[in-house]
Write a protein that holds these residues in place. Structure first.
Motif, PDB file in Angstrom:
ATOM      1  N   VAL A 236       0.852  -1.194   0.000  1.00 21.25           N
ATOM      2  CA  VAL A 236       0.000   0.000   0.000  1.00 21.25           C
ATOM      3  C   VAL A 236       0.884   1.239   0.000  1.00 21.25           C
ATOM      4  O   VAL A 236       1.807   1.358   0.815  1.00 21.25           O
ATOM      5  CB  VAL A 236      -0.917   0.017   1.246  1.00 21.25           C
ATOM      6  N   THR A 269      -5.684   6.601   3.199  1.00 24.58           N
ATOM      7  CA  THR A 269      -4.851   5.405   3.248  1.00 24.58           C
ATOM      8  C   THR A 269      -4.414   5.109   4.670  1.00 24.58           C
ATOM      9  O   THR A 269      -4.367   3.954   5.103  1.00 24.58           O
ATOM     10  CB  THR A 269      -3.621   5.584   2.344  1.00 24.58           C
ATOM     11  N   THR A 285       4.429  -1.045   3.069  1.00 26.82           N
ATOM     12  CA  THR A 285       3.926   0.297   2.798  1.00 26.82           C
ATOM     13  C   THR A 285       5.023   1.214   2.265  1.00 26.82           C
ATOM     14  O   THR A 285       6.209   1.003   2.523  1.00 26.82           O
ATOM     15  CB  THR A 285       3.338   0.941   4.069  1.00 26.82           C
TER      16      THR A 285
END
Length: 314
Positions: A236, A269, A285
């Motif tokens: 992500v 997010t 991430t």
């Protein structure tokens, strides 16, 4: 795409809705219609989707029999407005020596790559979740001998789509890449952004997931359904809207409009990652300085590769 993004932000306050449409006739069987070599591993593949009753063009980097598959989903323009992976990044070169077959659907603008409740007067019929999750995998296996190990990654709008595809098709996608997306859809601010993104293209989100009280909205909210991503490898990324390594004053659209967009996406997010942490679900991430721009997503191709490769056995 940056100028369209500014329109998205402005339109979010309007919430203008269009009337829903009705479904059409039953389609024919899903099948591959044409395969055209583009040089090297690259192919143009045209597939008839039974669910949508129309041809879908795919860009494919074919790594050969037995290789896993990675879907790369385009942003809100669906790759139809000059902003696809194949034009804005070095996707062909990067994956040229990787043992994975890459598939980029060249279409799906403003669709969220999901199954819509009703046909839209502008977009027509959207059954992308059925197409990508059910129709296309066996066709790729039959024609190209690909393995059933799959991953999916998306950018901006389709970052949410990639997460939802994994949620809706348990076990189908072993890894998900979500690049600069907002993995929320059901709270009022997130819904307004969804309506605005679709509204820029003249489409109506009510045809997608119904009215504001429809349970389809929370059903397609990756943050609310994060527990269903357990066991899926996740990468992500998001920027904070401040100038980063790829930004300069020579590109005011990116610095201003892209900065505003990413300053909204960053906290969104963050809430998704916080929910994953609460559930004990790990995720790789990249939370960085930077704006809403393709050079960062090209970085994400590289940074997400170890996560995807390990998950699909590439």
């Amino acid at each position: 795409m940056i100028r369209r993004t500014l329109l998205v932000l402005l339109a979010a306050l309007a919430g203008v809705l269009l009337p829903p449409a009705t479904a059409g006739a039953d389609p024919g069987p899903a099948r591959i219609l044409d395969v055209r070599p583009l040089g090297g591993r690259q192919l143009e593949v045209v597939v008839h989707s039974a669910a949508m009753d129309r041809p879908i063009t795919l860009w494919v980097s074919n790594a050969g029999a037995g290789t896993p598959v990675l879907y790369l989903l385009n942003a809100v323009d669906g790759g139809e407005d000059g902003g696809p992976w194949t034009r804005r990044t070095d996707v062909a070169e990067f994956y040229a020596d990787k043992p994975i077959t890459v598939v980029v659907p060249m279409g799906g603008r403003a669709s969220y790559y999901t199954d819509w409740q009703a046909d839209d007067p502008v977009l027509g019929r959207n059954r992308w979740s059925t197409f990508l999750g059910d129709e296309l995998p066996p066709l790729l296996q039959q024609r190209f001998g690909t393995a059933d190990r799959m991953a999916v990654a998306g950018v901006s709008m389709s970052a949410t789509s990639a997460l939802n595809l994994a949620i809706e098709h348990p076990g189908r996608f072993r890894a998900v890449g979500a690049f600069s997306g907002c993995p929320r859809t059901s709270d009022p601010a997130a819904r307004a952004m969804v309506y605005a993104q679709l509204g820029v293209f003249g489409a109506n989100a009510t045809n997608m997931w119904g009215g504001p009280a429809d349970p389809a909205w929370p059903a397609h909210d990756p943050t609310l359904n994060a527990d269903r991503l357990r066991g899926t490898a996740l990468y992500v990324s998001a920027g904070n809207g401040l100038p980063g390594r790829h930004d300069s004053l020579a590109e005011p659209d990116r610095a201003v409009v892209g900065g505003i967009m990413e300053s909204v996406i960053g906290p969104c997010t963050g809430s998704f990652l916080a929910r994953l942490a609460e559930l004990g679900i790990p995720a790789a991430t990249d939370l960085r300085a930077g704006t809403h721009a393709w050079p960062y997503w090209q970085d994400d191709l590289r940074n997400s590769w170890p996560v995807i490769a390990a998950a699909v056995g590439a």
